[in-house]
Design a protein around this motif. Structure first.
Motif, PDB file in Angstrom:
ATOM      1  N   UNK A 347     -18.401  36.773 -10.268  1.00 20.22           N
ATOM      2  CA  UNK A 347     -19.095  36.437  -8.930  1.00 20.22           C
ATOM      3  C   UNK A 347     -20.089  35.323  -9.463  1.00 20.22           C
ATOM      4  N   UNK A 348     -20.848  35.618 -10.457  1.00 21.43           N
ATOM      5  CA  UNK A 348     -21.856  34.645 -10.879  1.00 21.43           C
ATOM      6  C   UNK A 348     -21.417  33.392 -10.978  1.00 21.43           C
ATOM      7  N   UNK A 349     -20.167  33.309 -11.279  1.00 27.36           N
ATOM      8  CA  UNK A 349     -19.483  31.818 -11.339  1.00 27.36           C
ATOM      9  C   UNK A 349     -18.737  31.311 -10.135  1.00 27.36           C
ATOM     10  N   UNK A 350     -19.210  31.842  -9.030  1.00 30.85           N
ATOM     11  CA  UNK A 350     -18.808  31.222  -7.710  1.00 30.85           C
ATOM     12  C   UNK A 350     -17.344  31.828  -7.336  1.00 30.85           C
ATOM     13  N   UNK A 351     -16.844  32.888  -7.830  1.00 33.11           N
ATOM     14  CA  UNK A 351     -15.470  33.271  -7.665  1.00 33.11           C
ATOM     15  C   UNK A 351     -15.240  34.660  -6.849  1.00 33.11           C
ATOM     16  N   UNK A 402      -2.943  35.563 -20.910  1.00 33.55           N
ATOM     17  CA  UNK A 402      -4.273  36.339 -21.502  1.00 33.55           C
ATOM     18  C   UNK A 402      -5.226  35.221 -21.789  1.00 33.55           C
ATOM     19  N   UNK A 403      -6.588  35.755 -21.300  1.00 31.92           N
ATOM     20  CA  UNK A 403      -7.804  34.435 -21.401  1.00 31.92           C
ATOM     21  C   UNK A 403      -8.884  35.285 -21.733  1.00 31.92           C
ATOM     22  N   UNK A 404      -9.809  34.539 -22.266  1.00 32.98           N
ATOM     23  CA  UNK A 404     -11.125  35.081 -22.345  1.00 32.98           C
ATOM     24  C   UNK A 404     -11.714  34.912 -20.944  1.00 32.98           C
ATOM     25  N   UNK A 405     -12.935  35.389 -20.952  1.00 32.85           N
ATOM     26  CA  UNK A 405     -13.701  35.621 -19.457  1.00 32.85           C
ATOM     27  C   UNK A 405     -13.976  33.971 -19.129  1.00 32.85           C
ATOM     28  N   UNK A 406     -14.515  33.274 -20.142  1.00 33.79           N
ATOM     29  CA  UNK A 406     -14.875  31.860 -20.020  1.00 33.79           C
ATOM     30  C   UNK A 406     -13.672  31.136 -19.559  1.00 33.79           C
ATOM     31  N   UNK A 408     -11.091  32.196 -18.415  1.00 28.29           N
ATOM     32  CA  UNK A 408     -10.386  32.622 -16.772  1.00 28.29           C
ATOM     33  C   UNK A 408     -11.294  31.937 -15.859  1.00 28.29           C
ATOM     34  N   UNK A 409     -12.462  31.783 -15.895  1.00 31.13           N
ATOM     35  CA  UNK A 409     -13.492  31.174 -15.079  1.00 31.13           C
ATOM     36  C   UNK A 409     -13.191  29.777 -14.739  1.00 31.13           C
ATOM     37  N   UNK A 410     -12.813  29.208 -15.817  1.00 29.10           N
ATOM     38  CA  UNK A 410     -12.479  27.678 -15.708  1.00 29.10           C
ATOM     39  C   UNK A 410     -11.300  27.631 -15.147  1.00 29.10           C
ATOM     40  N   UNK A 411     -10.310  28.320 -15.293  1.00 31.58           N
ATOM     41  CA  UNK A 411      -8.926  28.258 -14.812  1.00 31.58           C
ATOM     42  C   UNK A 411      -8.987  28.483 -13.139  1.00 31.58           C
ATOM     43  N   UNK A 412      -9.771  29.678 -12.754  1.00 37.72           N
ATOM     44  CA  UNK A 412      -9.966  30.020 -11.521  1.00 37.72           C
ATOM     45  C   UNK A 412     -10.785  29.127 -10.738  1.00 37.72           C
ATOM     46  N   UNK A 413     -11.810  28.483 -11.262  1.00 41.23           N
ATOM     47  CA  UNK A 413     -12.329  27.498 -10.612  1.00 41.23           C
ATOM     48  C   UNK A 413     -11.570  26.176 -10.204  1.00 41.23           C
ATOM     49  N   UNK A 414     -10.967  25.970 -10.997  1.00 45.73           N
ATOM     50  CA  UNK A 414      -9.873  24.903 -11.093  1.00 45.73           C
ATOM     51  C   UNK A 414      -9.080  24.886  -9.904  1.00 45.73           C
ATOM     52  N   UNK A 415      -8.338  26.120  -9.805  1.00 44.22           N
ATOM     53  CA  UNK A 415      -7.383  26.365  -8.705  1.00 44.22           C
ATOM     54  C   UNK A 415      -7.897  27.114  -7.530  1.00 44.22           C
TER      55      UNK A 415
END
Length: 418
Positions: A347-351, A402-406, A408-415
């Motif tokens: 959430x803190x990263x806008x997701x 499998x992704x680190x939280x960092x 994972x945030x990059x991937x989710x922000x992209x998509x």
């Protein structure tokens, strides 16, 4: 058990998603046309509406919510949007600023009428008011805005009806001719129209009773009584609409429901609504060049419209939207509180994310993710907590990684966020 008042309703998911889509479209289109938002009180001095809407209208005679406050002032809940904006335009000194000025609002209105499909005693209206455009360009600007809005929300099968009701001078001659015609057919008129004949003849043309519609089908038409200035204005409006690829039909009995209108009036309607053979008006308005002066300001040309969003949304398909884009799930011996840090990190990263607040089983967490219309689930088991690499699953494709939280945030922000 308490119940909502007659003529009101509760709006929640999934319908609320359609409301959000439509309201966002209204704001975007209004901004595209240079309008800024305007908010006025939900109640005003009742005389504001009695003066502007007009005697002999159903709103004044039957539909206004009027009450006394503790200081014995007579107030009214807002039945329509224009009068309040015009009052503010005068009172707040906006009339002294550079023209033109364009405003929009999305506001609740209140009318005591029989509830029916798309029509409620508390309803929401998207409206636009434009001040300081006296040429036919005002009509074109307004109708282009309405057409753009309807297209943006996906409604294209509408018919635009237009008419000119002239200025007070030429309308006075028509009112007398209409009154004389009604007098000859008085035995065929409803009781409301018999009253309107004496108080406000033009309102007879707005009667919805079938008998009265038949009577006035052969009544004198306003177009035969227009002065040269009003006739020229209307002809230019039609010419400019054609040049801007806005198709229309002339309806010589179209008058709209408010007395403040002058010259051009218009209405968008859906014909053969739900195969009933009956039309459904979804928005309309017109020019009101005398209202600012009548309310106490200096003479200012104005034009505006109102679109009932309750009625409009009833025509649209149900909108499906994600309540949360990611459902974070605990697996194995991991407890719901142990995944809370990851929910908040996303959430803190806008997701948009949701955890397992109800302590559901692993199987039921998937069912809840489906109810949320989540696009991804993030599965957190004992191994994920140890390694810091979490399982992210795309619910549409079934792909897992499998992704680190960092990462994972990059991937989710992209998509998710583009």
């Amino acid at each position: 058990m308490y119940q909502k008042p007659k003529g009101t309703r509760d709006i929640f998911a999934p319908e609320i998603f359609t409301w959000q889509k439509v309201e966002n479209a209204a704001k975007e289109v209004a901004h595209l046309f240079g309008c800024t938002e305007f908010r006025t009180p939900v109640f005003e001095d009742a005389s504001l509406y009695l003066r502007s809407v007009g005697q002999g209208t159903d709103i004044v005679n039957k539909e206004m919510y009027i009450f006394k406050d503790k200081a014995d002032r007579t107030l009214a809940l807002r039945p329509e949007g224009t009068a309040g904006v015009v009052r503010a335009f005068v009172e707040d000194g906006l009339s002294n600023e550079m023209l033109p000025q364009k405003y929009y609002y999305i506001a609740n209105n209140f009318r005591y009428e029989n509830p029916q499909a798309g029509r409620y005693r508390q309803h929401t209206q998207f409206g636009v008011e434009m001040f300081g455009i006296d040429s036919p360009l005002g009509e074109v600007e307004t109708l282009c805005l309405m057409k753009t809005f309807f297209e943006k929300v996906g409604i294209t099968d509408l018919t635009l009806k237009i008419n000119s009701i002239g200025c007070p001078e030429c309308r006075a001659k028509f009112n007398q001719a209409l009154k004389d015609y009604a007098q000859k057919n008085e035995d065929k008129l409803c009781e409301d129209c018999k009253h309107r004949k004496e108080v406000n003849p033009l309102r007879m043309l707005d009667c919805k009773k079938e008998n009265c519609k038949k009577v006035f089908a052969d009544a004198p038409t306003l177009s035969d009584y227009l002065c040269e200035s009003c006739r020229s204005h209307f002809e230019t409006v039609k010419k400019l609409l054609e040049e801007n690829d806005i198709s229309f039909v002339e309806d010589k009995n179209l008058v709209r429901g408010f007395d403040y209108y002058t010259k051009t009036v218009f209405e968008f309607e859906k014909t053969n609504f739900e195969n009933t053979g009956k039309p459904l008006a979804v928005g309309g308005g017109g020019r009101y060049d005398n209202l600012v002066e009548e309310i106490g300001g200096k003479k200012t040309s104005c034009i505006g419209f109102g679109i009932g969003l309750d009625r409009l949304i009833a025509l649209l398909p149900e909108e499906k939207m994600s309540v949360a884009d990611v459902a974070v799930m605990n697996a194995g011996k991991v407890l719901p509180e142990e995944i809370s840090f990851l929910v908040q990190y996303l959430r803190q990263n806008g997701i948009s994310s949701e955890g397992n607040l109800a302590n559901r089983s692993f199987k039921n967490q998937f069912k809840f993710a489906d109810k949320l219309c989540a696009k991804y689930v993030c599965i957190v088991g004992e191994n994920e907590l140890k390694t810091g690499n979490f399982t992210l699953k795309n619910l549409k494709s079934g792909e897992e990684e499998k992704l680190s939280k960092e990462d994972m945030v990059k991937k989710l922000q992209k998509y998710l966020c583009g």
